[in-house]
Motif scaffolding. Sequence first.
Motif, PDB file in Angstrom:
ATOM      1  N   PRO A 195       0.818  -1.217   0.000  1.00 40.79           N
ATOM      2  CA  PRO A 195       0.000   0.000   0.000  1.00 40.79           C
ATOM      3  C   PRO A 195       0.854   1.270   0.000  1.00 40.79           C
ATOM      4  O   PRO A 195       0.452   2.278  -0.554  1.00 40.79           O
ATOM      5  CB  PRO A 195      -0.816  -0.121   1.276  1.00 40.79           C
ATOM      6  N   LEU A 196       2.033   1.239   0.593  1.00 41.60           N
ATOM      7  CA  LEU A 196       2.899   2.422   0.615  1.00 41.60           C
ATOM      8  C   LEU A 196       3.341   2.769  -0.796  1.00 41.60           C
ATOM      9  O   LEU A 196       3.329   3.927  -1.207  1.00 41.60           O
ATOM     10  CB  LEU A 196       4.128   2.158   1.478  1.00 41.60           C
ATOM     11  N   VAL A 197       3.714   1.754  -1.585  1.00 40.63           N
ATOM     12  CA  VAL A 197       4.122   1.984  -2.969  1.00 40.63           C
ATOM     13  C   VAL A 197       2.950   2.580  -3.752  1.00 40.63           C
ATOM     14  O   VAL A 197       3.095   3.546  -4.495  1.00 40.63           O
ATOM     15  CB  VAL A 197       4.584   0.664  -3.624  1.00 40.63           C
ATOM     16  N   LEU A 198       1.768   2.008  -3.508  1.00 39.98           N
ATOM     17  CA  LEU A 198       0.561   2.483  -4.187  1.00 39.98           C
ATOM     18  C   LEU A 198       0.303   3.947  -3.852  1.00 39.98           C
ATOM     19  O   LEU A 198       0.024   4.770  -4.720  1.00 39.98           O
ATOM     20  CB  LEU A 198      -0.621   1.628  -3.725  1.00 39.98           C
ATOM     21  N   LEU A 199       0.444   4.277  -2.564  1.00 41.15           N
ATOM     22  CA  LEU A 199       0.249   5.648  -2.106  1.00 41.15           C
ATOM     23  C   LEU A 199       1.247   6.580  -2.800  1.00 41.15           C
ATOM     24  O   LEU A 199       0.899   7.664  -3.260  1.00 41.15           O
ATOM     25  CB  LEU A 199       0.447   5.701  -0.590  1.00 41.15           C
ATOM     26  N   GLY A 200       2.476   6.100  -2.892  1.00 36.33           N
ATOM     27  CA  GLY A 200       3.520   6.882  -3.557  1.00 36.33           C
ATOM     28  C   GLY A 200       3.162   7.159  -4.998  1.00 36.33           C
ATOM     29  O   GLY A 200       3.257   8.291  -5.472  1.00 36.33           O
ATOM     30  N   ILE A 201       2.693   6.126  -5.705  1.00 35.61           N
ATOM     31  CA  ILE A 201       2.325   6.289  -7.116  1.00 35.61           C
ATOM     32  C   ILE A 201       1.187   7.298  -7.254  1.00 35.61           C
ATOM     33  O   ILE A 201       1.224   8.178  -8.110  1.00 35.61           O
ATOM     34  CB  ILE A 201       1.914   4.920  -7.725  1.00 35.61           C
ATOM     35  N   MET A 202       0.208   7.208  -6.369  1.00 36.00           N
ATOM     36  CA  MET A 202      -0.931   8.125  -6.446  1.00 36.00           C
ATOM     37  C   MET A 202      -0.495   9.564  -6.192  1.00 36.00           C
ATOM     38  O   MET A 202      -0.916  10.485  -6.896  1.00 36.00           O
ATOM     39  CB  MET A 202      -2.007   7.706  -5.440  1.00 36.00           C
ATOM     40  N   CYS A 203       0.368   9.750  -5.185  1.00 36.45           N
ATOM     41  CA  CYS A 203       0.841  11.112  -4.893  1.00 36.45           C
ATOM     42  C   CYS A 203       1.605  11.667  -6.085  1.00 36.45           C
ATOM     43  O   CYS A 203       1.422  12.823  -6.473  1.00 36.45           O
ATOM     44  CB  CYS A 203       1.744  11.114  -3.662  1.00 36.45           C
ATOM     45  N   THR A 204       2.446  10.847  -6.682  1.00 40.38           N
ATOM     46  CA  THR A 204       3.217  11.298  -7.844  1.00 40.38           C
ATOM     47  C   THR A 204       2.277  11.687  -8.978  1.00 40.38           C
ATOM     48  O   THR A 204       2.452  12.720  -9.619  1.00 40.38           O
ATOM     49  CB  THR A 204       4.147  10.165  -8.320  1.00 40.38           C
ATOM     50  N   ALA A 205       1.250  10.849  -9.206  1.00 42.80           N
ATOM     51  CA  ALA A 205       0.309  11.130 -10.292  1.00 42.80           C
ATOM     52  C   ALA A 205      -0.406  12.449 -10.035  1.00 42.80           C
ATOM     53  O   ALA A 205      -0.550  13.278 -10.943  1.00 42.80           O
ATOM     54  CB  ALA A 205      -0.697   9.996 -10.415  1.00 42.80           C
ATOM     55  N   ILE A 206      -0.827  12.682  -8.791  1.00 37.31           N
ATOM     56  CA  ILE A 206      -1.532  13.928  -8.466  1.00 37.31           C
ATOM     57  C   ILE A 206      -0.590  15.114  -8.631  1.00 37.31           C
ATOM     58  O   ILE A 206      -0.947  16.147  -9.196  1.00 37.31           O
ATOM     59  CB  ILE A 206      -2.103  13.858  -7.029  1.00 37.31           C
ATOM     60  N   PHE A 207       0.660  14.935  -8.180  1.00 38.52           N
ATOM     61  CA  PHE A 207       1.652  16.021  -8.265  1.00 38.52           C
ATOM     62  C   PHE A 207       1.872  16.446  -9.709  1.00 38.52           C
ATOM     63  O   PHE A 207       1.729  17.607 -10.067  1.00 38.52           O
ATOM     64  CB  PHE A 207       2.959  15.537  -7.637  1.00 38.52           C
ATOM     65  N   PHE A 208       2.199  15.469 -10.571  1.00 38.79           N
ATOM     66  CA  PHE A 208       2.470  15.821 -11.972  1.00 38.79           C
ATOM     67  C   PHE A 208       1.189  16.241 -12.702  1.00 38.79           C
ATOM     68  O   PHE A 208       1.226  17.077 -13.589  1.00 38.79           O
ATOM     69  CB  PHE A 208       3.178  14.678 -12.686  1.00 38.79           C
ATOM     70  N   GLY A 209       0.061  15.646 -12.256  1.00 33.89           N
ATOM     71  CA  GLY A 209      -1.222  16.043 -12.838  1.00 33.89           C
ATOM     72  C   GLY A 209      -1.501  17.512 -12.583  1.00 33.89           C
ATOM     73  O   GLY A 209      -1.959  18.226 -13.476  1.00 33.89           O
ATOM     74  N   SER A 210      -1.177  17.997 -11.379  1.00 32.18           N
ATOM     75  CA  SER A 210      -1.402  19.409 -11.059  1.00 32.18           C
ATOM     76  C   SER A 210      -0.526  20.294 -11.922  1.00 32.18           C
ATOM     77  O   SER A 210      -0.968  21.327 -12.425  1.00 32.18           O
ATOM     78  CB  SER A 210      -1.079  19.685  -9.591  1.00 32.18           C
ATOM     79  N   ILE A 211       0.734  19.886 -12.076  1.00 31.82           N
ATOM     80  CA  ILE A 211       1.646  20.685 -12.909  1.00 31.82           C
ATOM     81  C   ILE A 211       1.110  20.756 -14.334  1.00 31.82           C
ATOM     82  O   ILE A 211       1.057  21.822 -14.943  1.00 31.82           O
ATOM     83  CB  ILE A 211       3.064  20.080 -12.897  1.00 31.82           C
ATOM     84  N   TYR A 212       0.652  19.602 -14.834  1.00 27.18           N
ATOM     85  CA  TYR A 212       0.113  19.557 -16.209  1.00 27.18           C
ATOM     86  C   TYR A 212      -1.074  20.507 -16.342  1.00 27.18           C
ATOM     87  O   TYR A 212      -1.146  21.301 -17.267  1.00 27.18           O
ATOM     88  CB  TYR A 212      -0.297  18.125 -16.544  1.00 27.18           C
ATOM     89  N   LEU A 213      -1.971  20.450 -15.367  1.00 25.84           N
ATOM     90  CA  LEU A 213      -3.160  21.298 -15.439  1.00 25.84           C
ATOM     91  C   LEU A 213      -2.789  22.773 -15.348  1.00 25.84           C
ATOM     92  O   LEU A 213      -3.347  23.608 -16.057  1.00 25.84           O
ATOM     93  CB  LEU A 213      -4.137  20.938 -14.326  1.00 25.84           C
ATOM     94  N   ALA A 214      -1.832  23.087 -14.468  1.00 24.27           N
ATOM     95  CA  ALA A 214      -1.416  24.484 -14.329  1.00 24.27           C
ATOM     96  C   ALA A 214      -0.918  25.017 -15.662  1.00 24.27           C
ATOM     97  O   ALA A 214      -1.150  26.166 -16.015  1.00 24.27           O
ATOM     98  CB  ALA A 214      -0.330  24.605 -13.268  1.00 24.27           C
TER      99      ALA A 214
END
Length: 215
Positions: A42-61
């Motif tokens: 679950p920690l790896v999964l959490l990491g992947i989700m955080c990364t996706a949200i992080f880069f997703g925000s940059i993309y949207l910005a």
Amino acid sequence: MSSDHNHTYVEQSGASDESIQQVHAHAQAKKPEQPHGYAKFPLVLLGIMCTAIFFGSIYLAHYSAHFDPMIYNEHQKPSKGPAQVATITPAMLGKRVFNNTCIACHQASGQGVPGVYPPLAGSEWASGSEERIIRIVLHGLNGPVNVAGKDFNNAMAPLGAVLKDDQVANVLTYVRAEWGNNAPAVSAETVARIRAETATRTQAWTATELQPYAK
Ligand code: HEC
């Protein structure tokens, strides 16, 4: 027999706190040991989700265009003032051609290099007849030439093979409108016509040869 059974039952129901605790302790000791800390997956999964949200925000910005209703809502009426649509003019495209192809000699300032490369700023050639400058760009210019009152005697290479009709038109449109120059735009059709008319030409022009095209 039955009295014996009853006896046990009574004893059980009257179990002391101590005996209950003992039974619990016994039961708990039998449970498999829980691993300490968190499970890795679950920690790896959490990491992947955080990364996706992080880069997703940059993309949207970068690419959301601030969720502009003019872009995202087909029912939006253009009522909030002029639409912010970037228009690319021929001169803007011509500036790119100039920066790639002409700037080394004629310079960003359009001033050229004294005694070596003639200026385009304030040049009667640049702002003069389009028949003449299109020929210069397509086949080059060689030998003595007077530009803005100064003499030059050098050679400009032909660029007709490197530049397409619209590129020649755009760069000349830019040159004729920049650095205080104020001459009409040049069209790709005119360039195409002159290219066809001079198709058999292999030599660079001389200033004298271009005199018939001065008007
Ligand atoms: C390698 C250097 C060089 C490049 C690149 C070059 N030119 Fe020239 N250009 C010259 C020289 C040198 C002359 C003068 C030739 C002579 O002395 O006969 C000249 C003359 C001219 C003239 C006529 C005289 C004047 O200054 O008005 C025009 C117009 C002109 N060039 C436009 C362009 C444009 C537009 C480009 C890019 C598409 C370009 N040149 C690229 C060197 C260059």
